[in-house]
Design a protein around this motif. Sequence first.
Motif, mmCIF file in Angstrom:
data_model
loop_
_atom_site.group_PDB
_atom_site.id
_atom_site.type_symbol
_atom_site.label_atom_id
_atom_site.label_comp_id
_atom_site.label_asym_id
_atom_site.label_seq_id
_atom_site.Cartn_x
_atom_site.Cartn_y
_atom_site.Cartn_z
ATOM 1 N N ALA A 198 17.250 7.189 1.689
ATOM 2 C CA ALA A 198 17.158 8.345 0.800
ATOM 3 C C ALA A 198 16.790 9.588 1.598
ATOM 4 C CB ALA A 198 16.132 8.097 -0.291
ATOM 5 N N ARG A 199 17.253 10.726 1.112
ATOM 6 C CA ARG A 199 16.886 11.998 1.739
ATOM 7 C C ARG A 199 16.451 12.989 0.658
ATOM 8 N NH1 ARG A 199 20.898 15.855 4.368
ATOM 9 N NH2 ARG A 199 21.616 14.082 5.595
ATOM 10 N N GLY A 200 15.823 14.048 1.098
ATOM 11 C CA GLY A 200 15.445 15.102 0.170
ATOM 12 C C GLY A 200 14.180 14.789 -0.598
ATOM 13 N N SER A 201 14.008 15.462 -1.730
ATOM 14 C CA SER A 201 12.766 15.353 -2.494
ATOM 15 C C SER A 201 12.592 13.983 -3.120
ATOM 16 C CB SER A 201 12.736 16.427 -3.588
ATOM 17 O OG SER A 201 13.844 16.271 -4.465
ATOM 18 N N GLY A 202 13.678 13.190 -3.229
ATOM 19 C CA GLY A 202 13.553 11.844 -3.787
ATOM 20 C C GLY A 202 12.656 10.945 -2.959
ATOM 21 N N ALA A 203 12.494 11.261 -1.667
ATOM 22 C CA ALA A 203 11.611 10.469 -0.813
ATOM 23 C C ALA A 203 10.145 10.659 -1.184
ATOM 24 C CB ALA A 203 11.829 10.839 0.653
ATOM 25 N N GLY A 204 9.838 11.650 -2.023
ATOM 26 C CA GLY A 204 8.464 11.861 -2.454
ATOM 27 C C GLY A 204 8.066 11.054 -3.664
ATOM 28 N N SER A 205 8.911 10.128 -4.117
ATOM 29 C CA SER A 205 8.629 9.319 -5.299
ATOM 30 C C SER A 205 8.205 7.909 -4.880
ATOM 31 C CB SER A 205 9.873 9.244 -6.190
ATOM 32 O OG SER A 205 9.723 8.264 -7.192
ATOM 33 N N LEU A 206 7.064 7.470 -5.389
ATOM 34 C CA LEU A 206 6.616 6.109 -5.122
ATOM 35 C C LEU A 206 7.500 5.103 -5.849
ATOM 36 C CD1 LEU A 206 4.426 4.477 -3.640
ATOM 37 C CD2 LEU A 206 3.082 4.518 -5.744
ATOM 38 N N VAL A 207 8.070 5.486 -6.990
ATOM 39 C CA VAL A 207 9.000 4.600 -7.688
ATOM 40 C C VAL A 207 10.222 4.345 -6.805
ATOM 41 C CG1 VAL A 207 10.550 4.416 -9.672
ATOM 42 C CG2 VAL A 207 8.224 5.259 -9.989
ATOM 43 N N CYS A 208 10.733 5.386 -6.171
ATOM 44 C CA CYS A 208 11.863 5.202 -5.243
ATOM 45 C C CYS A 208 11.469 4.293 -4.088
ATOM 46 C CB CYS A 208 12.337 6.551 -4.715
ATOM 47 S SG CYS A 208 13.171 7.573 -5.941
ATOM 48 N N ILE B 214 14.627 2.362 -2.612
ATOM 49 C CA ILE B 214 15.560 3.475 -2.437
ATOM 50 C C ILE B 214 15.136 4.297 -1.224
ATOM 51 C CG2 ILE B 214 16.447 5.580 -3.486
ATOM 52 C CD1 ILE B 214 15.978 4.292 -6.227
ATOM 53 N N ALA B 215 13.839 4.597 -1.135
ATOM 54 C CA ALA B 215 13.281 5.337 -0.003
ATOM 55 C C ALA B 215 12.404 4.401 0.820
ATOM 56 C CB ALA B 215 12.467 6.527 -0.497
ATOM 57 N N THR B 216 12.471 4.550 2.133
ATOM 58 C CA THR B 216 11.735 3.657 3.029
ATOM 59 C C THR B 216 10.297 4.115 3.229
ATOM 60 O OG1 THR B 216 13.792 3.168 4.185
ATOM 61 C CG2 THR B 216 11.755 2.587 5.299
ATOM 62 N N ALA B 217 10.086 5.391 3.408
ATOM 63 C CA ALA B 217 8.752 5.908 3.713
ATOM 64 C C ALA B 217 7.852 5.890 2.490
ATOM 65 C CB ALA B 217 8.855 7.324 4.271
ATOM 66 N N ASN B 218 6.586 5.576 2.715
ATOM 67 C CA ASN B 218 5.585 5.612 1.656
ATOM 68 C C ASN B 218 5.145 7.060 1.466
ATOM 69 O OD1 ASN B 218 3.415 5.395 -0.054
ATOM 70 N ND2 ASN B 218 2.376 3.774 1.103
ATOM 71 N N PRO B 219 5.379 7.645 0.290
ATOM 72 C CA PRO B 219 5.022 9.065 0.106
ATOM 73 C C PRO B 219 3.530 9.329 0.230
ATOM 74 C CG PRO B 219 5.628 8.062 -1.988
ATOM 75 C CD PRO B 219 5.971 7.071 -0.922
ATOM 76 N N LEU B 220 2.692 8.323 -0.032
ATOM 77 C CA LEU B 220 1.246 8.513 0.085
ATOM 78 C C LEU B 220 0.836 8.677 1.543
ATOM 79 C CD1 LEU B 220 -0.025 5.890 -2.532
ATOM 80 C CD2 LEU B 220 0.275 8.353 -2.829
ATOM 81 N N ASP B 221 1.515 8.003 2.449
ATOM 82 C CA ASP B 221 1.178 8.111 3.873
ATOM 83 C C ASP B 221 1.515 9.475 4.435
ATOM 84 O OD1 ASP B 221 0.315 5.520 3.789
ATOM 85 O OD2 ASP B 221 2.155 4.657 4.631
ATOM 86 N N HIS B 222 2.470 10.160 3.824
ATOM 87 C CA HIS B 222 2.924 11.436 4.358
ATOM 88 C C HIS B 222 2.591 12.609 3.424
ATOM 89 C CE1 HIS B 222 5.160 9.318 7.484
ATOM 90 N NE2 HIS B 222 5.595 8.507 6.542
ATOM 91 N N SER B 223 1.773 12.345 2.398
ATOM 92 C CA SER B 223 1.329 13.405 1.468
ATOM 93 C C SER B 223 2.508 14.128 0.833
ATOM 94 C CB SER B 223 0.418 14.407 2.191
ATOM 95 O OG SER B 223 -0.700 13.761 2.736
#
Length: 616
Positions: free
Chosen positions: A353-363, A368-377
């Motif tokens: 996933a790219r863009g603002s969708g990577a900021g969703s924990l549901v994703c 859908i997104a690999t990175a944990n949004p909590l780790d990257h604020s």
Amino acid sequence: MSALALTDRDTVTGAVRFAQACAGAGVRPLFGIDLAVEALAPPPPAQRPRTPAHGGAHVVEPPLRFVLLAQDRAGWARLCRITSAAHEGALSGTPPVVPWEALREYGGPGLAVLLGPLSEPVRALSVGREDVAMKLLAPWKEIFGRGVRLEAVAQNRFGTAPGSLRLAARTLALADRTRTTAVLSNAVRYADPAQHRLADVLDAARLLRPVDRRRLDSGQRWLKDEREMTVVARMIAECAGADVRRARRLLADTVATADGCAVDPAADLGLGVPHFPEPSLFGAGPETGGAAGLLRLKSEEGLVRRGLDRDRAARERLEEELAVISHWNYDAYFLAVGQVVADIRAKGIRVAARGSGAGSLVCHALDIATANPLDHSLLFERFLSTRRESLPDIDIDVESARRLECYDTIFERFGKERVAVTAMPETYRARRALRDTGLALGIAPADVDRIAKSFPHLRASDITNALAELPELRQLAAEAHRFGPLWELAEGLDSLVHGMAMHPCGVVISDATLLDRLPVQPTPQGDYSMAMAAKEEIEALGNIKLDVLGVRMQSAMAHAVTEIERATGNRIDLDDPNRCPSTTCSPSSSSRRARRWACSSWNPRPAGPVVPAPAP
């Protein structure tokens, strides 16, 4: 003006913009289309096609056309199906033509059919064969019943040609003899009378030939007011041997036909109403809230799989996001995107996933997104919020070499009745406008090519300013008078759409009513169905517009993993945070390294003195 109809030629790509413009102006929109149709009578013997002396071929268009107007939701669905059927057989670049099988299958109540000067029954009237016209009118009445209208058009043409007063009078007389409703139209093509020359240029560009001076636009096909159309109605009635009462009834029947077209942009076209795939496709129950319950279950399972189920911050963040998603009833949206990503990954294709969708924990929980949004604020509100009603936008990066495989996967999962690729309008800019206008005016091809290549890439509306101001066009400006109205006409084409192309990454995912709300046409390769709407209009119609971007870096990473496995036997999972932790390269540190590399590349250190190598 209380109502206005849009009947584009062979397409409905302007319907959404037209509905929005009418809403802003307080005008009731009517939706229709102008289509070609197969002939009922046997065609004349085929003549040897004429081709240009220097190669190529002119476009030969089907001569018979009619207009469809949608009266209600069912009528709009029928119109969409008929339009799709017309384009289905146009794979080889031939103009779309509606087969009679499609009219018999999809025609019926909810549609008004306007048979004007270019229709087969009225063309029979132009040669004085009223008996043939009555026979050719019968099949239309069998299919559309009382929805058939005979369209009278008078545009100062001579004889019995289309747009002539005599042909309009014969049309009115045929309507009276067959008890068919007649309507008055001006076959409008432009808003301003001065724009008639642009119509000739566009016709020449479509037919790939210079303007035929024997078939110039009448200059009358502009949007006339009620007073001017009343004069035309009286002229037609008088020529047909009727009195002023018949002219009034002609106008009244025209108004009644417009009043009968009551398509609601929101309720019938789906403008502003979400249309997501049915939750049953993902295993959700038919009860209310089934999609929300399934999304919650999959998200909680994802937290367990990623080891975040005991993280209090993660659980609270998940609850907040699910509440926002359920507030907008977007649960099926996330299920659909999650299913797409899972299917692509199951085929061994790298996807992220790219863009603002990577900021969703549901994703993140749905993979859908690999990175944990909590780790990257990362903020979820940048992606979706209760204060913003627009659809969320999740873009996914896939291997560029396998992008079309991803398309195939989406079509296989949801079916062609729910999926289409997005169209991209191609509008006139300076170079294309100069080429088409030069062709229409009959300017030598070598001169047209030289002129077009002399201009930089700019808007067509800036042609004359560029000609006067740019130093590189000084020589061309000195001979500008040789080419007559080329510059003025080319500027008039600015921003007009001259074609629709397949969008490089947009895919439409909707429910099973997609083909009843939007017609589709084959892509140039014929592999996929392309919706007749740009990506912004797709979103306005409440469909999922998923950007599947082919990224070379993803292909390079997949190739590197394959080569490492081939050479060493070790399989590296780049998405495994234990083997490839994302914290080893934070966005800020990578940005700093990129800036240092760019600075060293553009500002190399001064070289020291050159010391000659010792002689051997």
